[in-house]
Design an enzyme around this catalytic site. Sequence first.
Site, mmCIF file in Angstrom:
data_model
loop_
_atom_site.group_PDB
_atom_site.id
_atom_site.type_symbol
_atom_site.label_atom_id
_atom_site.label_comp_id
_atom_site.label_asym_id
_atom_site.label_seq_id
_atom_site.Cartn_x
_atom_site.Cartn_y
_atom_site.Cartn_z
ATOM 1 N N GLY A 176 46.793 45.166 53.322
ATOM 2 C CA GLY A 176 45.213 45.359 52.929
ATOM 3 C C GLY A 176 44.928 45.431 51.016
ATOM 4 N N GLY A 177 43.980 44.608 50.585
ATOM 5 C CA GLY A 177 44.191 44.107 49.085
ATOM 6 C C GLY A 177 44.231 45.456 48.279
ATOM 7 N N LEU A 227 44.500 38.269 47.568
ATOM 8 C CA LEU A 227 45.009 38.455 46.658
ATOM 9 C C LEU A 227 46.085 37.496 47.650
ATOM 10 C CD1 LEU A 227 44.944 41.852 46.008
ATOM 11 C CD2 LEU A 227 44.448 40.353 45.328
ATOM 12 N N VAL A 228 46.817 37.108 49.153
ATOM 13 C CA VAL A 228 48.056 36.809 49.570
ATOM 14 C C VAL A 228 47.684 35.149 48.474
ATOM 15 C CG1 VAL A 228 48.322 35.442 51.748
ATOM 16 C CG2 VAL A 228 46.696 37.961 51.725
ATOM 17 N N ASP A 234 4.785 55.641 16.150
ATOM 18 C CA ASP A 234 4.288 54.762 16.722
ATOM 19 C C ASP A 234 4.226 55.165 18.175
ATOM 20 O OD1 ASP A 234 5.184 52.008 18.137
ATOM 21 O OD2 ASP A 234 6.761 52.881 19.761
#
Length: 739
Positions: free
Chosen positions: A29-30, A386-387, A508
Amino acid sequence: MAKTIIISNRLPVQLQIDNGSISAIPSVGGLATGMKSVHSEGESLWIGWSGLTEEEIPEDLEDDIDAALAEHGSSKVKLTAEEVDGFYYGFSNRTIWPLFHYFLEYSEFELASWETYKAVNQKFADAILEKADKDDIIWVHDYQLMLVPRMVREKRPETSIGFFLHIPFPSFEIFRTLPWRAEVLSGLLGSDLIGFHTYDYERHFLSSIRRILGLEVSFNDIYLDDRIVKVDSFPMGIDYAKFSEAAKTHQSLPKKEQSELQRRLNKHKESTPDAKFLLSIDRLDYSKGIAKRLNAYEYFLNKYPQYKEKVRLIILAVPSRSNVPQYQLLKKEIDELVGRINGELATVSWTPIWYFYRSMPFENLIDLYTSCDIAWLTPIRDGMNLVAKEYIATRTDKTGVLILSEMAGSANEMNEALLINPNNFEQIADTIHRAIQMPPKEQKSRNDVLQKRLERYNVEKWANDFMRSLTDQRDKDPAYVTRRLSVDLTNTIMADYHAARKRLLFLDYDGTLAGFHNDPQKASPDKDLFRLLDALSALPDTHIYLISGRDKETFGRWFLKKKYNMIVEHGVWLSENGDDFTMLENVKKDWMEKIHPVLESFVDRTPGSFIEEKNYSLAWHYRNTDPDFGQKRASELNTVLRSLIANDDLSVLNGNKVVEIKSSNVNKGRAAMRIFTGDEYDFVFAIGDDWTDEFMFQELPDTAVTVKVGRQKTQAKYYLDSIKNVRDLLSRFTEKKVG
Ligand code: ADP
Ligand code: G6P
């Protein structure tokens, strides 16, 4: 020395126990593969789940498990089988994962899983709190831990917390279907910095923040009451050197040291020299479009039959989340598809698909990357992928073609690849044909650009950029010229106030003394405010002026009987000591007839917006509109107005969710200066929250104490965060001098 605490569900390794002995296998996994390189570089501790449930860890192995993880700079969060079920298989992978990848029909909304998700997130947060020293930086990763940032912030308000989402953030229309959407967003907002792979994910997230939490967003900053959260995109890179070096080493290996897989690949290449290998590598996940890819491959072979017996598709599917029913169904579907296609098309000398369902050692991954002529990656939706980057990094001679789905985050940075829509079989078939035919020269020129980019923006640069942005965010307050009014600063201001002979205060109203209301007429002063203003007005040698863009009728009704001094309509009218309003500026109003119809057309086309007619100005309010749409219309109105009023002496003010048109010679700065020059004041104070107040901050003398409410860019010297803080500060003026 301060360290970084990386926290994610997966650790860089997964532990297994076989006959009492512990082994660690790299996680796929990334997130895990990418962060691993970052982790090995610096001073960091990685906290996560070991991959084993509490029930699977025998008590006597506990210390060994800790030691095995410590070797990888990691520390574990203990999860029971029930927790893993509700948190990981349940809410993370049966609710969030499908939802964020636009698989709405797969998303399950189970209260019990959500409860477990919360409880487990708290466990992770507690683990951080236990391990983190005061100055440590916390970096939380991914969709499994979206509540952790807030949980840590609650206990450690000063800690620097970053969050990175490795998957897409879906559009508001999708995200809004989540029953716990507000809790998830507010969990994430515990961070100082939230990172995404692409600008689109960032944009979707900010849209949900505006629409669901109604928070103010300016560019990529989210304004909370007491902090600013920054949101940015950081496309994750790879460890480029690791992949390209591995490929070089691999190519120089003597034949006898080559892997079994490499030898088999070589054998096939030698037997059919003009054969091409197509490679597809993913975790077995429905978001990756593997089944569609198989169908598209069959379509390609039928459309271009000349490639039968010439092309081979190598599919590597890594087992993933196999307890989730959708993944089991997908596995079955892919097994059947591979079987059917191979059965129908194979010949004695040719199998169209080689299918591997397993995790492979790094060396074999390199065998595949370097041996395949084409990488074909067609996710239906993918945070990054990423692959695709790894394939390019291993192409040492720069040949090879990458066919990539435009639905992958990485497609944003890999324009030189052949980008395809994974649902368009016609386009895919033609693109494979084109890839096979692509001359080496073109392959090299495309890959040259890609490689340079990947080498430069590698994972280390990605992590450094994120970390730099996180530390900048922490130091942001001093970077602002404006300083928050601290207790010490307030004490100094009070001392100056008491030392002065004659004092002047400009206050204000909307957004400063009172909160905003959907209908401006309803934002009337409350009892506490009257009490405060009464006390201020009674102060000796002190002149208080309410200074507002409001019309004189409303302010007259609210305040005239109180005899407060008032400057209204930005400086057109003045009332002092309860006298009737007189004109402070002579202003024209003939332009209003021309502008009114323009504003009407915007009201017609922008549901929720309305026009406020004042004596000398017109205001188009869009507070009640859809935030994104309202903002868009406001810029459109600005453009239209600018061309219309070019020759008139008018100006357009962009206030807080309001666009106001008025004479240029009227503004709060000019009005305040008139009052200031009318006497000899030696203490001047002005406070306001929006753009119209900037005129005061600019025009008043440098010695004036100017305070902005909120953290937007300002000319004021100081800022305060909320109306409550304003009221507290003002009540200090009414206190007797101490000492
Ligand atoms: P995802 O994060 O959705 O799994 P990515 O493409 O971003 O997808 O990351 C996948 C990562 O897993 C890559 O870094 C890749 O090298 C690694 N990986 C993919 N397949 C395998 C495999 N069979 N064995 C080992 N690692 C793999
Ligand atoms: C994606 C997610 C990661 C996850 C990985 C592997 O990359 O973004 O958070 O770790 O897939 O999935 P797994 O469920 O095995 O952790």
